[in-house]
Design a protein around this motif. Structure first.
Motif, PDB file in Angstrom:
ATOM      1  N   LEU A 290       0.965  -1.336   0.042  1.00 50.11           N
ATOM      2  CA  LEU A 290       0.044   0.048   0.061  1.00 50.11           C
ATOM      3  C   LEU A 290       0.898   1.286   0.017  1.00 50.11           C
ATOM      4  O   LEU A 290       1.975   1.235   0.757  1.00 50.11           O
ATOM      5  N   THR A 291       0.544   2.122  -0.935  1.00 48.29           N
ATOM      6  CA  THR A 291       0.953   3.793  -0.673  1.00 48.29           C
ATOM      7  C   THR A 291      -0.130   4.670  -0.399  1.00 48.29           C
ATOM      8  O   THR A 291      -1.238   4.158  -0.778  1.00 48.29           O
ATOM      9  N   PHE A 292       0.142   5.842   0.178  1.00 48.00           N
ATOM     10  CA  PHE A 292      -1.089   6.508   0.596  1.00 48.00           C
ATOM     11  C   PHE A 292      -0.511   7.931   0.022  1.00 48.00           C
ATOM     12  O   PHE A 292      -0.783   9.155   0.714  1.00 48.00           O
ATOM     13  N   GLU A 293      -0.482   8.120  -1.466  1.00 53.68           N
ATOM     14  CA  GLU A 293      -0.100   9.278  -2.055  1.00 53.68           C
ATOM     15  C   GLU A 293      -1.099  10.561  -1.978  1.00 53.68           C
ATOM     16  O   GLU A 293      -0.724  11.459  -1.464  1.00 53.68           O
ATOM     17  N   ALA A 294      -2.200  10.131  -2.090  1.00 52.63           N
ATOM     18  CA  ALA A 294      -3.187  11.259  -1.949  1.00 52.63           C
ATOM     19  C   ALA A 294      -3.162  11.742  -0.649  1.00 52.63           C
ATOM     20  O   ALA A 294      -3.401  13.089  -0.443  1.00 52.63           O
ATOM     21  N   GLN A 295      -3.453  10.757   0.367  1.00 47.72           N
ATOM     22  CA  GLN A 295      -3.560  11.367   1.768  1.00 47.72           C
ATOM     23  C   GLN A 295      -2.249  12.232   2.204  1.00 47.72           C
ATOM     24  O   GLN A 295      -2.381  13.108   3.000  1.00 47.72           O
ATOM     25  N   LEU A 296      -1.162  11.626   1.821  1.00 49.68           N
ATOM     26  CA  LEU A 296       0.061  12.498   2.299  1.00 49.68           C
ATOM     27  C   LEU A 296       0.536  13.677   1.453  1.00 49.68           C
ATOM     28  O   LEU A 296       0.862  14.545   2.038  1.00 49.68           O
ATOM     29  N   PHE A 297       0.104  13.739   0.265  1.00 47.06           N
ATOM     30  CA  PHE A 297      -0.090  14.928  -0.625  1.00 47.06           C
ATOM     31  C   PHE A 297      -0.939  15.926   0.319  1.00 47.06           C
ATOM     32  O   PHE A 297      -0.408  17.155   0.458  1.00 47.06           O
ATOM     33  N   GLU A 298      -2.097  15.709   0.639  1.00 49.78           N
ATOM     34  CA  GLU A 298      -2.964  16.619   1.067  1.00 49.78           C
ATOM     35  C   GLU A 298      -2.451  16.961   2.513  1.00 49.78           C
ATOM     36  O   GLU A 298      -2.578  18.158   2.976  1.00 49.78           O
ATOM     37  N   LEU A 299      -1.848  16.005   3.205  1.00 52.08           N
ATOM     38  CA  LEU A 299      -1.232  16.498   4.542  1.00 52.08           C
ATOM     39  C   LEU A 299      -0.122  17.397   4.582  1.00 52.08           C
ATOM     40  O   LEU A 299      -0.084  18.421   5.224  1.00 52.08           O
ATOM     41  N   VAL A 300       0.723  17.277   3.508  1.00 51.78           N
ATOM     42  CA  VAL A 300       1.750  18.057   3.155  1.00 51.78           C
ATOM     43  C   VAL A 300       1.506  19.469   2.859  1.00 51.78           C
ATOM     44  O   VAL A 300       1.811  20.632   3.291  1.00 51.78           O
ATOM     45  N   ASN A 301       0.458  19.407   2.088  1.00 49.96           N
ATOM     46  CA  ASN A 301      -0.106  20.714   1.529  1.00 49.96           C
ATOM     47  C   ASN A 301      -0.798  21.583   2.716  1.00 49.96           C
ATOM     48  O   ASN A 301      -0.762  22.854   2.639  1.00 49.96           O
ATOM     49  N   SER A 302      -1.404  20.672   3.630  1.00 45.11           N
ATOM     50  CA  SER A 302      -2.026  21.328   4.820  1.00 45.11           C
ATOM     51  C   SER A 302      -0.946  22.046   5.817  1.00 45.11           C
ATOM     52  O   SER A 302      -0.780  23.050   6.142  1.00 45.11           O
ATOM     53  N   PHE A 303       0.126  21.207   5.884  1.00 48.69           N
ATOM     54  CA  PHE A 303       1.353  21.673   6.777  1.00 48.69           C
ATOM     55  C   PHE A 303       1.687  23.166   6.021  1.00 48.69           C
ATOM     56  O   PHE A 303       2.203  23.930   6.982  1.00 48.69           O
ATOM     57  N   ILE A 304       2.010  23.046   5.035  1.00 50.98           N
ATOM     58  CA  ILE A 304       2.525  24.286   4.056  1.00 50.98           C
ATOM     59  C   ILE A 304       1.741  25.353   4.311  1.00 50.98           C
ATOM     60  O   ILE A 304       2.005  26.593   4.594  1.00 50.98           O
ATOM     61  N   LYS A 305       0.415  25.153   4.238  1.00 47.63           N
ATOM     62  CA  LYS A 305      -0.818  26.336   4.403  1.00 47.63           C
ATOM     63  C   LYS A 305      -0.841  26.625   5.597  1.00 47.63           C
ATOM     64  O   LYS A 305      -1.197  28.116   5.897  1.00 47.63           O
ATOM     65  N   GLN A 306      -0.494  26.181   6.467  1.00 47.56           N
ATOM     66  CA  GLN A 306      -0.949  26.216   7.963  1.00 47.56           C
ATOM     67  C   GLN A 306       0.621  26.853   8.526  1.00 47.56           C
ATOM     68  O   GLN A 306       0.821  26.888   9.846  1.00 47.56           O
ATOM     69  N   LYS A 307       1.461  27.513   7.829  1.00 50.40           N
ATOM     70  CA  LYS A 307       2.432  28.097   8.092  1.00 50.40           C
ATOM     71  C   LYS A 307       3.372  27.059   8.936  1.00 50.40           C
ATOM     72  O   LYS A 307       4.086  27.389  10.135  1.00 50.40           O
ATOM     73  N   TYR A 308       3.865  25.716   8.289  1.00 54.32           N
ATOM     74  CA  TYR A 308       4.558  24.960   8.883  1.00 54.32           C
ATOM     75  C   TYR A 308       4.213  24.280  10.186  1.00 54.32           C
ATOM     76  O   TYR A 308       4.825  24.134  11.368  1.00 54.32           O
TER      77      TYR A 308
END
Length: 637
Positions: A226-244
């Protein structure tokens, strides 16, 4: 042998290895018991050398033989390492810095898109942490740091040098017990560097043979698909948007990923049982199925952390400036996570359905508290991978996943609760080994199997009789736990010697008495039965000292038994008991020829001197294929 779960390289040089639980197809290096030799340096002026990589103690060697000089070096290194300023830093700082090295070896530099991973070295470092943990326990527990970047902020270039020395010292510590036990001839001196060579050509040959047989007996697990590209991509994006920073969603994402990985790991464990069902309950405190749930949960959590680390590293490699820096910092957080204890243990509880008491019981084998300044289960290459810090748990995902074998529970139990192990667990080891061997042996045509036969002067652990051939395998089962380290190899050798004495004692009886014993065991008359002497061990048998005294005795482990029976059946051999010993030799020769590709030398730096050591080159693809076939033959899937 601490047993580790890992993936596979193409080839790898390795010193003597014992048991570890492996991830699909990956080999690793073993560790030896410290067995430290404490001596003072003699006063002399003949050669002066700085041994501490941090620029510490100057020591003087007088005129002495190489073996003595190397032991004196060992004593001085013991002293120097304790004086390292690095060990005055907080516990999390030092251990996380070591975990950074582990992660770099397992996965290559996170800053580079090109994989330069070397999991062999990573696994070796994890095992060598067992030698360093007693030193790390003297570090102050506080402060923990606001995050990993803060915790690592005291690490200067000078501390980096000391960190390298610490790792070199651990490597040295795993080698010296073998030096003390005569595995090597020592040459050289501190001025020119030391060199270890095998004590003889015979020792070198049988060392390779024993290592190859050990490697094919290692357990493993199937690689998660299993890989979780969609969930991880969204999590990383959220981390960036929320000022790290993470503001919601992180717990849910980690939980969802860990749950799916848990299901995969639970179905992918490939470990041949080392205990009976009753023995598992006695050792683990829970049935084997519950223990498998527990370790699958932690394996899933570890894999989730690694996928998070790679997701942040992947985005960082395509970023610049502050964003890149913050993303790499977040990647680092997941290579040495410090997570809430309630969250992690609650997650394990939710994934497994185990009770809190059951989880607490199993955690004692795999965790330690730096505040208690002791870790009773550490040693022989076993590093308890979870540190219990205030309200949190600290680990490296690769180290944690590497240490989750059932063999390591037995090791930890024996270290911390010897009486419990002796009284409630040890008696279940050899019966489990015999039961595994019976599976392939029962496939031989027209044979009778009998076990635990008391003939008055000893016991026959397993008898395999062919009426057509009028021959029987007399099997003595010993050393039912794969050894790890020089001390345990020596213990294995003692058990094999005991087996040889038992085989010899029966063979010395008059033929009529042997016939009577076999007749009683199988329940039918025999006359002039011929015995084939066999020693069965879990993984390996020892050094050349044992191999050279075997004579006509055949030695096997479960994978060898399975491979030999497979060959005898495939060739429709009409006399499998008669051909058993010769077929064992053929199969063993073939495995050694294909799995080992020769010895090479490597040199480690010890401050201002060096130590050159022999390493065995192994073909991981061959070993992986043999291990996979062994599991399928023995377990039927």
């Amino acid at each position: 042998m601490i047993w580790t779960w890992r993936r596979a390289p193409s080839t790898r040089s390795s010193p003597r290895r014992k048991g570890r639980l492996r991830r699909e197809g990956r080999m690793g290096q073993g560790d030896e018991e410290p067995g430290r030799c404490r001596r003072r340096w003699p006063c002399s002026h003949h050669a002066r050398i700085a041994l501490c990589a941090s620029g510490g103690t100057q020591v003087t060697f007088g005129s002495m033989d190489s073996q003595t000089a190397l032991r004196e070096l060992e004593a001085q290194l013991d002293k120097d390492v304790k004086a390292l300023p690095l060990l005055k830093l907080p516990f999390r700082t030092v251990l996380s810095a070591l975990y950074g090295v582990v992660d770099n070896r397992f996965h290559g530099p996170r800053t580079s898109p090109e994989s330069r991973e070397n999991e062999d070295v990573g696994s070796a470092i994890v095992n060598r942490l067992s030698y360093l943990l007693p030193l790390l326990l003297d570090c102050p527990v506080e402060p923990l740091g606001l995050n990993l970047a803060d915790a690592l902020s005291p690490i200067t270039a000078q501390y980096g040098v000391e960190l390298a020395f610490l790792l070199t010292y651990a490597h040295f510590s795993e080698l010296m017990p073998e030096v003390h036990r005569g595995y090597y001839a020592v040459s050289g001196d501190a001025a020119s560097g030391f060199r270890l060579t095998h004590a003889s050509d015979s020792f070198r040959y049988y060392e390779a043979r024993d290592i190859a047989l050990t490697e094919i007996s290692m357990p493993y697990y199937l690689r998660p698909r299993l890989t979780f590209e969609a969930q991880l991509f969204e999590l990383v994006n959220s981390f960036i948007k929320q000022k790290y920073s993470h503001k919601g969603g992180l717990v849910t994402t980690v939980t969802v990923i860990a749950k799916q990985l848990y299901d995969e790991f639970r179905l992918g464990i490939r470990e041949i049982p080392i205990l009976t069902g009753e023995g598992c309950s006695a050792a683990f405190g829970v049935p084997l199925e519950k223990f498998n749930r527990f370790r699958s949960a932690w394996a899933g959590i570890s894999e989730a952390c690694l996928q998070l680390a790679e997701a942040f590293a992947h985005r960082a490699r395509s970023s610049t400036g502050r964003r890149q820096r913050e993303l790499f910092f977040e990647c680092m957080e997941w290579t040495a996570p410090l997570l809430g204890r309630n969250f992690l243990e609650g997650l394990v509880l939710a994934l497994t359905g185990l009770s809190g008491a059951e989880i607490d019981h199993l955690m004692q084998f795999y965790s330690f508290s730096p505040a208690e300044k002791r870790a009773s289960q550490v040693g022989d290459g076993f590093f308890p991978p979870i540190a219990r810090l205030p309200d949190s748990l600290h680990f490296n995902p690769d180290a944690l996943r590497s240490m989750l074998s059932s063999r390591n529970v037995l090791y930890a139990l024996n270290r911390a609760h010897t009486q419990v192990f002796d009284e409630r667990v040890s008696g279940h080891l050899e019966p489990a080994l015999i039961e595994i061997a019976k599976r392939p042996l029962s496939r031989l045509p027209d044979v009778f199997l009998a076990q635990e036969i008391d003939w008055g002067g000893g016991d026959i652990d397993l008898l395999v009789y062919s009426e057509r051939e009028n021959r029987a395998l007399h099997i003595q089962a010993k050393a039912a736990i794969a050894p790890q380290g020089a001390r345990m190899v020596a213990a294995t050798e003692s058990r094999v010697k005991e087996a040889l004495r038992q085989l010899s004692a029966l063979r010395k009886l008059p033929p009529a008495q042997i016939d009577a014993i076999v007749e009683k065991a199988i329940g039918r008359p025999v006359r002039d039965v011929d015995l084939v002497d066999v020693v069965l061990c879990r993984a390996s048998f020892g050094t050349a000292k044992i191999w050279e005294r075997l004579g006509a005795v055949t030695v096997v482990n479960p994978p060898l038994v399975a491979a030999v029976v497979e060959r005898l059946i495939a060739t429709s051999n009409p006399s499998p008991i008669t051909a058993f010993a010769a077929t064992v030799k053929e199969v063993t020769d073939d495995i050694q020829r294909r799995a080992t590709t020769g010895w090479e030398e490597a040199t480690i730096e010890l401050g201002r001197t060096t130590l050159t050591i022999p390493l065995l080159r192994l073909d991981s693809a061959v070993i992986w294929a043999e291990r996979k076939q062994a599991y399928e033959r023995l377990m039927g899937r």
